[in-house]
Design an enzyme around this catalytic site. Structure first.
Site, short mmCIF file in Angstrom:
data_model
loop_
_atom_site.label_atom_id
_atom_site.label_comp_id
_atom_site.label_asym_id
_atom_site.label_seq_id
_atom_site.Cartn_x
_atom_site.Cartn_y
_atom_site.Cartn_z
CE LYS A 204 23.99 34.60 84.69
NZ LYS A 204 24.21 35.04 83.31
CD GLU A 210 17.74 47.45 91.50
OE1 GLU A 210 18.64 46.63 91.79
OE2 GLU A 210 17.81 48.24 90.55
N GLY A 265 20.68 36.85 81.52
CA GLY A 265 19.47 37.24 82.26
C GLY A 265 18.25 37.38 81.38
NE ARG A 266 20.42 41.05 76.60
CZ ARG A 266 21.56 41.19 77.26
NH1 ARG A 266 21.55 41.28 78.57
NH2 ARG A 266 22.70 41.25 76.62
CD GLU A 351 19.81 44.43 79.85
OE1 GLU A 351 19.08 45.21 80.47
OE2 GLU A 351 20.02 43.26 80.22
CG HIS A 382 -8.08 55.11 70.30
ND1 HIS A 382 -9.19 55.79 69.83
CD2 HIS A 382 -8.21 53.83 69.88
CE1 HIS A 382 -9.97 54.94 69.18
NE2 HIS A 382 -9.39 53.74 69.19
CE LYS A 510 22.46 43.96 88.07
NZ LYS A 510 22.54 42.54 88.01
C1 G6Q Z 1 19.74 40.80 81.71
C2 G6Q Z 1 20.42 41.75 82.57
C3 G6Q Z 1 19.63 42.24 83.75
C4 G6Q Z 1 19.50 41.22 84.88
C5 G6Q Z 1 19.00 41.94 86.13
C6 G6Q Z 1 18.79 41.01 87.29
O1 G6Q Z 1 20.22 40.29 80.74
O2 G6Q Z 1 21.65 41.23 82.93
O3 G6Q Z 1 18.36 42.68 83.39
O4 G6Q Z 1 18.65 40.19 84.52
O5 G6Q Z 1 19.91 42.95 86.46
O6 G6Q Z 1 19.97 40.37 87.62
P1 G6Q Z 1 19.93 39.15 88.62
O7 G6Q Z 1 19.13 38.08 88.04
O8 G6Q Z 1 21.36 38.77 88.83
O9 G6Q Z 1 19.30 39.66 89.90
#
Ligand code: G6Q
Length: 546
Positions: A204, A210, A265-266, A351, A382, A510
């Site tokens: 996003k 990462e 994001g989620r 989250e 199990h 981050k």
């Molecule tokens: C989701 C969070 C988080 C995010 C990641 C990746 O709601 O904000 O999990 O999706 O940190 O972020 P980017 O899509 O900006 O790389």
């Protein structure tokens, strides 16, 4: 909290006390229609809430609490694009991405439904062009591999959905890289061929450490093998709100797929972040997935609270979290295709509702988001089921199961389903001392042995479970299930008066590592660190292979 809500909570508390010594089993005995009264069928999916420690009166009080929390108004505010994510000054409109009604939705006075359509169609065309061999690799080869590079919300949804709907997948293999541990991407780069591989950089912000580290590594790997920088245009696409950064990375404009800040994001699996899904299962099936989410939205918006499935699930979770000290709840799908479902829900729930400050900026005086965990049955039986049955913790469980998997081995599938049914029954009934005594006697144990073994073999039972059974795991069903849990989480956020849509804890993560990284890079430890941190960093320096 307003006085009227405090009064309802007091009523619920008293009600809880009166139910403490009543078993779910006896609630069934007292009401022969309990199953009919506490279960719903929706779009051929059965939702059974009857094996909960709940009766009509307690449920009515909980619904009263939801009403006084202005739940209906809150639901409308979300769907209509009010900026309910007030700490980021954003609307929350993932529902607009799957709104198939053609209804206009406005953000800052602008109808967003047209933009959504444009980006969706662009992404679906790209997916079809890859699948049909119209978009070829730079040397003219058909694309066989797609690598989605993203993390958190830009990874968990697409990975879970591609796994779940694998039976719909075509001949392009979708790989997922998320961790900054170089081993993750190296494993994938070992098995793909640059001539027939497309990388999707899913981010996003297009700044996540990462993802950018992995994207740059993929680009270097690609250019080392294909030499001409222009070739990146054939093999890299970007899914992001940050068009400028995508271009700077070298992605050509036609391969940049956009979305907007009002998609969390989620909650972004419904946006172009789901491109890997469309490539895997095709655009028609992706539309079916959106349709499933949309159907659940309609249910959530239109059903009265006492017949509203996400609301009821949220109220049950609230009940156990607030009044029964349940710190965690488990989600156990008896469906191999939902292998990654609990992991996905973990982010969605924890989250969103892992918050301690209410909407007025005060520290809350109650428990908010529970710890969500789980994995598929029967594997879980199990490993950790022992603790649910006989441990000291109180753990409500959601069980999910599929009637028809598409496997031809129906007899073996019946073994799976019998385990699912047996567990929900056993968790409720338990095993009494008298039953254990009888059982041991019939197995010819001596009296001394019986006395020794008896307490260990007793199961207290009365463990609550929700059951969700779907006929088949289609794209619609999966879309509906995800939207169900999204709305459950939303309702609980309203009840707890928190903002479910920010994530400052993630933002902190981050930033933190950046300073340590620069110290690791130059080999100099800042003396201001505490003793442990300095010790850890020194150990790393001393043991790095040069
Ligand atoms: C989701 C969070 C988080 C995010 C990641 C990746 O709601 O904000 O999990 O999706 O940190 O972020 P980017 O899509 O900006 O790389």
């Amino acid at each position: 909290m307003e006085e009227i809500k405090t009064k309802i909570l007091e009523k619920i508390f008293q009600k809880k006390k009166s139910l403490e010594n009543i078993s779910i089993k006896s609630l069934f005995e007292a009401n022969p229609h309990r199953f009919e009264d506490f279960s719903f069928e929706y779009n051929k999916v059965l939702f059974d809430f009857s094996k909960n420690i709940i009766d009509e009166e307690s449920l009515n009080y909980l619904i009263e609490f939801a009403e006084k929390s202005n739940l209906v108004e809150n639901i409308n505010d979300m769907f209509l694009g009010k900026k309910i994510n007030f700490t980021e000054n954003r609307a929350v409109l993932h529902t607009a991405l799957r709104n198939l009604s053609g209804e206009q939705i406005f953000v800052d006075g602008k109808d967003i439904s047209k933009d959504i359509k444009v980006e969706l169609n662009k992404a679906l065309n790209f997916a079809e062009n890859l699948r049909n061999g119209i978009h070829l690799g730079c040397t003219g080869k058909k694309i066989k591999n797609v690598v989605n590079i993203g993390i958190g919300g830009s990874h968990l949804g697409p990975d879970m959905v591609c796994t779940a709907l694998n039976k719909y997948s075509g001949d392009i293999t979708v790989h997922f890289v998320s961790n900054v541990d170089p081993f993750d991407i190296e494993q994938v780069l070992k098995i793909v061929d640059p001539e027939n591989t497309v990388f999707l950089i899913a981010s996003k912000t297009f700044t996540t450490q990462e993802t950018m580290a992995n994207a740059n590594k993929a680009k270097r790997w690609f250019l080392d093998r294909m030499s001409e920088p222009d070739f990146v245009a054939f093999h890299f696409a970007a899914l992001s709100t940050n068009v400028r950064a995508c271009k700077d990375f070298g992605v050509s404009e036609s391969n940049i797929f956009g979305f907007w800040d009002w998609v969390g994001g989620r909650y972004s699996v419904w946006s172009v972040i789901g491109l890997s899904i469309a490539i895997s299962i095709g655009s028609a099936n992706f539309m079916r997935f959106l349709k499933g989410g949309y159907d659940m939205d309609m249910h959530f918006r239109n059903q009265p609270l006492n017949q509203n499935i996400p609301v009821l699930m949220a109220l049950l979770g609230f009940w156990y979290n607030e009044f029964w000290n349940a710190e965690t709840y488990a989600v156990i799908p008896y469906d191999q295709n939902l292998l990654k479902f609990s992991e996905f829900l973990q982010q969605l729930d924890m989250e969103s509702n892992g918050k301690r400050i209410n909407r007025s900026g005060e520290v809350v005086k109650y428990n908010t988001g529970p710890i969500l965990w789980g994995t598929i049955g029967t594997n879980s039986q199990h490993s950790f089921f022992q603790l649910i049955h006989q441990g000291t913790r109180f753990i409500p469980v959601d069980f999910l199961a599929c009637v028809n998997t598409g496997s031809e081995d129906i007899e073996q599938h019946k073994i799976l389903l019998s385990n699912f049914v047996a567990q929900t029954e056993a968790l409720m009934l338990g095993k009494s001392e008298a039953e254990v005594q009888e059982e041991l006697k019939s197995e010819n144990f001596s009296n001394d042995e019986i006395e020794l073994l008896k307490p260990h073999k007793v199961f207290p039972g009365n463990k609550p479970t929700n059951v969700i059974i779907y006929n088949e795991l289609t794209p619609e069903t999966l879309g509906m299930l995800i939207a169900l849990y999204e709305h459950k989480v939303f309702v609980q956020g309203v009840l707890w008066e928190i903002n479910s849509f920010d994530q400052w804890g993630v933002e902190l993560g981050k930033i933190l590592a950046k300073k340590i990284l620069s110290e690791l890079q130059i080999g100099k430890i800042d003396n201001k660190h505490d003793g442990s941190t300095k010790g850890i960093m020194k150990f790393l320096f001393d043991n790095f292979k040069s």
